[in-house]
Design a protein around this motif. Structure first.
Motif, PDB file in Angstrom:
ATOM      1  N   TYR B  60       0.821  -1.218   0.000  1.00 60.87           N
ATOM      2  CA  TYR B  60       0.000   0.000   0.000  1.00 60.87           C
ATOM      3  C   TYR B  60       0.854   1.267   0.000  1.00 60.87           C
ATOM      4  O   TYR B  60       0.656   2.174   0.803  1.00 60.87           O
ATOM      5  N   GLN B  61       1.863   1.302  -0.843  1.00 60.95           N
ATOM      6  CA  GLN B  61       2.743   2.473  -1.008  1.00 60.95           C
ATOM      7  C   GLN B  61       3.557   2.818   0.235  1.00 60.95           C
ATOM      8  O   GLN B  61       4.123   3.898   0.322  1.00 60.95           O
ATOM      9  N   ALA B  62       3.597   1.922   1.218  1.00 56.59           N
ATOM     10  CA  ALA B  62       4.416   2.219   2.384  1.00 56.59           C
ATOM     11  C   ALA B  62       5.878   1.881   2.120  1.00 56.59           C
ATOM     12  O   ALA B  62       6.754   2.251   2.892  1.00 56.59           O
ATOM     13  N   TYR B  63       6.130   1.186   1.033  1.00 57.27           N
ATOM     14  CA  TYR B  63       7.453   0.636   0.795  1.00 57.27           C
ATOM     15  C   TYR B  63       7.805   0.891  -0.650  1.00 57.27           C
ATOM     16  O   TYR B  63       7.086   0.466  -1.560  1.00 57.27           O
ATOM     17  N   LYS B  64       8.878   1.653  -0.872  1.00 54.61           N
ATOM     18  CA  LYS B  64       9.194   2.079  -2.222  1.00 54.61           C
ATOM     19  C   LYS B  64      10.534   1.501  -2.661  1.00 54.61           C
ATOM     20  O   LYS B  64      11.543   1.707  -1.982  1.00 54.61           O
ATOM     21  N   VAL B  65      10.514   0.808  -3.769  1.00 52.05           N
ATOM     22  CA  VAL B  65      11.748   0.268  -4.327  1.00 52.05           C
ATOM     23  C   VAL B  65      12.153   1.158  -5.483  1.00 52.05           C
ATOM     24  O   VAL B  65      11.460   1.221  -6.490  1.00 52.05           O
ATOM     25  N   ASP B  66      13.250   1.902  -5.320  1.00 47.97           N
ATOM     26  CA  ASP B  66      13.751   2.721  -6.421  1.00 47.97           C
ATOM     27  C   ASP B  66      15.273   2.655  -6.420  1.00 47.97           C
ATOM     28  O   ASP B  66      15.865   1.975  -5.585  1.00 47.97           O
ATOM     29  N   LEU B  67      15.881   3.356  -7.348  1.00 42.49           N
ATOM     30  CA  LEU B  67      17.327   3.259  -7.481  1.00 42.49           C
ATOM     31  C   LEU B  67      18.026   3.674  -6.191  1.00 42.49           C
ATOM     32  O   LEU B  67      19.002   3.059  -5.765  1.00 42.49           O
ATOM     33  N   PHE B  68      17.471   4.717  -5.550  1.00 41.97           N
ATOM     34  CA  PHE B  68      18.048   5.202  -4.295  1.00 41.97           C
ATOM     35  C   PHE B  68      18.119   4.085  -3.262  1.00 41.97           C
ATOM     36  O   PHE B  68      19.177   3.803  -2.696  1.00 41.97           O
ATOM     37  N   SER B  69      16.992   3.405  -3.049  1.00 40.23           N
ATOM     38  CA  SER B  69      16.978   2.361  -2.027  1.00 40.23           C
ATOM     39  C   SER B  69      17.842   1.181  -2.452  1.00 40.23           C
ATOM     40  O   SER B  69      18.536   0.582  -1.626  1.00 40.23           O
ATOM     41  N   GLN B  70      17.841   0.859  -3.750  1.00 35.29           N
ATOM     42  CA  GLN B  70      18.585  -0.321  -4.180  1.00 35.29           C
ATOM     43  C   GLN B  70      20.091  -0.102  -4.071  1.00 35.29           C
ATOM     44  O   GLN B  70      20.833  -1.021  -3.756  1.00 35.29           O
ATOM     45  N   ILE B  71      20.553   1.130  -4.329  1.00 31.59           N
ATOM     46  CA  ILE B  71      21.975   1.406  -4.170  1.00 31.59           C
ATOM     47  C   ILE B  71      22.386   1.172  -2.729  1.00 31.59           C
ATOM     48  O   ILE B  71      23.395   0.528  -2.436  1.00 31.59           O
ATOM     49  N   PHE B  72      21.556   1.676  -1.800  1.00 30.98           N
ATOM     50  CA  PHE B  72      21.927   1.512  -0.407  1.00 30.98           C
ATOM     51  C   PHE B  72      21.790   0.061   0.042  1.00 30.98           C
ATOM     52  O   PHE B  72      22.552  -0.403   0.891  1.00 30.98           O
ATOM     53  N   LYS B  73      20.831  -0.668  -0.543  1.00 34.27           N
ATOM     54  CA  LYS B  73      20.734  -2.097  -0.190  1.00 34.27           C
ATOM     55  C   LYS B  73      21.990  -2.830  -0.642  1.00 34.27           C
ATOM     56  O   LYS B  73      22.501  -3.702   0.060  1.00 34.27           O
ATOM     57  N   PHE B  74      22.472  -2.448  -1.828  1.00 28.05           N
ATOM     58  CA  PHE B  74      23.716  -3.066  -2.294  1.00 28.05           C
ATOM     59  C   PHE B  74      24.860  -2.715  -1.343  1.00 28.05           C
ATOM     60  O   PHE B  74      25.659  -3.580  -0.967  1.00 28.05           O
ATOM     61  N   GLY B 169       8.715  13.385  17.907  1.00 22.23           N
ATOM     62  CA  GLY B 169       8.703  14.239  16.721  1.00 22.23           C
ATOM     63  C   GLY B 169       7.734  13.737  15.680  1.00 22.23           C
ATOM     64  O   GLY B 169       6.989  14.513  15.069  1.00 22.23           O
ATOM     65  N   LEU B 170       7.724  12.410  15.477  1.00 17.49           N
ATOM     66  CA  LEU B 170       6.795  11.833  14.497  1.00 17.49           C
ATOM     67  C   LEU B 170       5.359  12.153  14.863  1.00 17.49           C
ATOM     68  O   LEU B 170       4.522  12.421  13.998  1.00 17.49           O
ATOM     69  N   SER B 171       5.059  12.140  16.187  1.00 19.75           N
ATOM     70  CA  SER B 171       3.678  12.399  16.584  1.00 19.75           C
ATOM     71  C   SER B 171       3.280  13.827  16.206  1.00 19.75           C
ATOM     72  O   SER B 171       2.147  14.065  15.785  1.00 19.75           O
ATOM     73  N   TYR B 172       4.202  14.783  16.341  1.00 22.97           N
ATOM     74  CA  TYR B 172       3.875  16.151  15.938  1.00 22.97           C
ATOM     75  C   TYR B 172       3.679  16.253  14.433  1.00 22.97           C
ATOM     76  O   TYR B 172       2.770  16.946  13.957  1.00 22.97           O
ATOM     77  N   ILE B 173       4.544  15.568  13.672  1.00 18.80           N
ATOM     78  CA  ILE B 173       4.381  15.607  12.211  1.00 18.80           C
ATOM     79  C   ILE B 173       3.048  15.007  11.818  1.00 18.80           C
ATOM     80  O   ILE B 173       2.304  15.543  10.989  1.00 18.80           O
ATOM     81  N   PHE B 174       2.690  13.890  12.465  1.00 13.70           N
ATOM     82  CA  PHE B 174       1.387  13.270  12.213  1.00 13.70           C
ATOM     83  C   PHE B 174       0.264  14.239  12.594  1.00 13.70           C
ATOM     84  O   PHE B 174      -0.738  14.360  11.883  1.00 13.70           O
ATOM     85  N   GLY B 175       0.462  14.950  13.696  1.00 19.75           N
ATOM     86  CA  GLY B 175      -0.576  15.859  14.168  1.00 19.75           C
ATOM     87  C   GLY B 175      -0.845  17.003  13.210  1.00 19.75           C
ATOM     88  O   GLY B 175      -1.997  17.368  12.985  1.00 19.75           O
ATOM     89  N   ILE B 176       0.221  17.581  12.638  1.00 19.20           N
ATOM     90  CA  ILE B 176      -0.033  18.748  11.796  1.00 19.20           C
ATOM     91  C   ILE B 176      -0.327  18.381  10.354  1.00 19.20           C
ATOM     92  O   ILE B 176      -0.879  19.176   9.618  1.00 19.20           O
ATOM     93  N   THR B 177       0.030  17.167   9.919  1.00 16.78           N
ATOM     94  CA  THR B 177      -0.258  16.821   8.524  1.00 16.78           C
ATOM     95  C   THR B 177      -1.355  15.776   8.389  1.00 16.78           C
ATOM     96  O   THR B 177      -1.844  15.535   7.287  1.00 16.78           O
ATOM     97  N   HIS B 178      -1.747  15.123   9.478  1.00 11.99           N
ATOM     98  CA  HIS B 178      -2.809  14.112   9.506  1.00 11.99           C
ATOM     99  C   HIS B 178      -2.520  12.916   8.616  1.00 11.99           C
ATOM    100  O   HIS B 178      -3.440  12.250   8.170  1.00 11.99           O
ATOM    101  N   THR B 179      -1.287  12.676   8.292  1.00  9.71           N
ATOM    102  CA  THR B 179      -0.994  11.498   7.474  1.00  9.71           C
ATOM    103  C   THR B 179       0.370  10.958   7.867  1.00  9.71           C
ATOM    104  O   THR B 179       1.146  11.631   8.541  1.00  9.71           O
ATOM    105  N   THR B 180       0.649   9.715   7.464  1.00  7.80           N
ATOM    106  CA  THR B 180       1.948   9.143   7.786  1.00  7.80           C
ATOM    107  C   THR B 180       2.752   8.833   6.530  1.00  7.80           C
ATOM    108  O   THR B 180       3.848   8.305   6.624  1.00  7.80           O
ATOM    109  N   TYR B 181       2.203   9.138   5.358  1.00  3.55           N
ATOM    110  CA  TYR B 181       2.946   8.865   4.125  1.00  3.55           C
ATOM    111  C   TYR B 181       3.817  10.064   3.766  1.00  3.55           C
ATOM    112  O   TYR B 181       3.326  11.200   3.714  1.00  3.55           O
ATOM    113  N   ILE B 182       5.098   9.803   3.483  1.00  2.00           N
ATOM    114  CA  ILE B 182       6.017  10.906   3.217  1.00  2.00           C
ATOM    115  C   ILE B 182       5.572  11.711   1.995  1.00  2.00           C
ATOM    116  O   ILE B 182       5.618  12.935   1.994  1.00  2.00           O
ATOM    117  N   THR B 183       5.082  11.003   0.963  1.00  3.44           N
ATOM    118  CA  THR B 183       4.670  11.730  -0.249  1.00  3.44           C
ATOM    119  C   THR B 183       3.528  12.696   0.041  1.00  3.44           C
ATOM    120  O   THR B 183       3.418  13.743  -0.576  1.00  3.44           O
TER     121      THR B 183
END
Lengths: 105, 471
Positions: B60-74, B169-183
């Protein structure tokens, strides 16, 4: 309007808990007491999540799910912390951090 | 759901199960376990390399596989493999715990792999804790004197406090944006990031990763843990764990890219304090690992220089430097591990006459140290150059100046290491015997440090492509 039906009440409560927890970690020298203080910090975050969830969030479940997850993770953390505290006690015969100061410099 | 996207993580999960099975046996077989571990992690590097160019979303879009993540996985897979290549003499970890040592190294790698791919706040938190908890257990696994449990307890408590900060800190970010998805957070946070609650929320959130990277207010654990943990565990903490922390800092600071002055100002201060403090305290150190710990604090400051530009150039430089840091720091730990074969903490005077006792090791040492100090033509120099130019292009003149001064100060203690290895007579210290695989490893490290320092284009282009996905 009742005081406990307002968002700010819970935010102040959480902030107070956070401050108490932080003070406890910095001031107490007993490892168990420090662990309890860390739990207070986590509880403060949980209260925040629940309060934001109750008063602001469009979706009613997200904050509750996060809180449940934090509880589970905090339990795992307590287990690891307590097992290391037991190891400290076996080696140093104390759980007071003042006695655990061989690493310096 | 496409299972192939989740391939590397599944592979490492299966690997953890294998090690779990090995740890259950009543009779340990150290040599066989080591060969299994080495083969499996070697294959893991291939698996992550094969999945380098995969793209997609999972869960559900919580996990993103892109070049950025794959480079670091390598990079993480490579870090794990390299650490296992120097684990052939786990002198300070009891034989019956070897399988568990592999198990927890694998689980922490899984945690970091999940971490670099997750783009949802709760996923980030759970992945971070998975990677941290395994390391909390690895640090006190060392046998012998009492310093291991002391280091373990410090690591655990500072880590737990910083993750508590992060959660708050996460709780404040959740509080002011009402969402947990970075996008979804990015557009909503844009207007709010300069408000007090936004900036406090974001900085508290970052503190969880400041801890991993040993940035200034959360750096206290580094010297004690570096010294107190077994040499191989320290090598893992100093290489792979740092790369994962840089990756997540890049993803999360991208949240603040809409902000104006105050957010970068805060990072600016942290960068300068970390660099200066790390470099100044490193000067007086006698223990080699402790010296490297302070050098890692200083390097955390250099990473922040690239991160706080909040532009593609700086992020590219930070990715390049994270990969370079993994290689050069590992080279130094390779030398430590071979010179201190019995797993003891290496003091600087024990390096005396290394150029005669083992010319190959002394070459790796000098290359690794020069790369850390930023002497051309090593990867460390190229990385620092990219970092400083990116900051200069954004007009951070004072930051670059202080960074350059710090680079000069750091030369003093890096050269002290070189001095000990080259200009002090050995005084009867025995020569160091090297096995053939370790010789090959030494040569490979030297080749990478020089090769990618002179020809950085491929890596830089790859990093530039990767940055497009996160900014």
């Amino acid at each position: 309007m009742l005081i406990f039906n307002q968002l700010s009440t819970y935010l102040y409560l959480a902030l107070a808990l956070f401050a108490i927890g932080l003070y406890g970690v910095l001031a107490r020298r007993n490892l168990i007491a420090m662990l309890i203080s860390i739990e207070l910090i986590l509880n403060a975050a949980m209260i925040n999540f629940m309060a934001f969830n109750r008063f602001l969030a469009p979706h009613p479940a997200v904050g509750q799910v996060i809180t449940l997850f934090i509880m589970a993770v905090a339990a795992a953390e307590a287990a690891i912390a307590l097992s290391i505290i037991v190891a400290v006690y076996r080696k140093l015969k104390t759980i007071n951090v003042e006695q655990a100061t061989e690493l310096r410099g | 759901m496409n299972v192939k996207l989740f391939g590397p993580e599944l592979y490492y999960l299966l690997m953890a199960l294998v090690f779990f099975g090995l740890s259950l046996r009543r009779r340990e077989n150290v040599k066989q376990d080591y060969q299994i571990a080495l083969a499996l992690t070697g294959l893991g590097v291939v698996v992550t390399l094969l999945s380098l160019f995969q793209q997609g979303d999972l869960f559900y879009q919580a996990y993103k596989v892109d070049l950025f993540s794959q480079i670091f996985k390598f990079a993480l897979a490579l870090g794990l493999f390299l650490v296992l290549t120097i684990s052939h003499n786990l002198a300070h970890i009891e034989n019956r715990y070897h399988a568990e040592y592999y198990l927890f190294l694998t689980t922490t790698t899984i945690g970091m792999m999940l971490l670099v791919s997750s783009v949802e706040l709760l996923t980030i938190y759970v992945a971070l804790e998975l990677s941290s908890y395994s390391l909390y257990i690895l640090v006190p696994l060392r046998r012998g004197d009492d310093i291991d449990v002391e280091a373990g307890i410090k690591y655990l408590f500072i880590g737990a406090v910083s993750s508590g900060f992060m959660l708050f800190g996460l709780s404040y970010i959740f509080g002011i944006t009402h969402t947990t998805y970075i996008t979804e957070i990015v557009p909503k946070l844009g207007q709010l990031v300069d408000s007090p609650i936004g900036i406090i929320g974001l900085l508290l959130t970052l503190s969880g990763f400041f801890f991993k990277l040993s940035v200034f207010p959360f750096h206290f654990w580094a010297p004690d843990v570096y010294q107190g943990a077994a040499n191989q565990v320290t090598a893992f903490i100093a290489t792979a764990s740092k790369a994962a922390a840089v990756a997540l800092l890049l993803r999360l600071t991208a949240l603040g890219s809409a902000s104006g002055f105050s957010f970068t100002q805060a990072l600016w201060v942290l960068a300068i304090v970390s660099m200066t403090l790390g470099n100044l305290v490193a000067i007086v150190q006698k223990d080699f690992k402790r010296l490297l710990a302070y050098s890692s604090i200083a390097h955390a400051g250099y990473f922040l220089i690239g991160i706080l530009t909040l532009k593609a150039d700086g992020f590219t430089a930070a990715i390049y430097y994270a990969l370079a840091y993994l290689i050069m720091n590992f080279s130094v730990f390779l030398v430590i591990n071979e010179v201190a074969k019995d797993g003891r903490d290496l003091k600087l005077p024990e390096l005396a006459g290394l150029y005669r006792r083992s010319p190959l090791l002394s070459m790796t040492l000098i290359l690794g140290i020069f790369a850390l100090a930023g002497v051309p033509p090593s990867i460390g120099f190229t990385g620092k150059l990219l970092l400083f130019t990116s900051a200069m292009n954004q007009g951070y003149f004072w930051l670059v100046l202080i960074g350059a001064v710090n680079g000069t100060v750091s030369l003093y203690y890096y050269l002290k290491v070189v001095y000990a290895a080259y200009f002090v007579e050995d005084g009867g210290l025995p020569p160091v015997q090297l096995s053939v695989p370790i010789r090959i490893l030494n040569l490979a490290m030297a080749a990478i440090i020089i090769g990618f320092g002179v020809f950085p284009d491929r890596i830089v282009n790859l990093a530039r492509e990767a940055v497009k996905g996160i900014l």
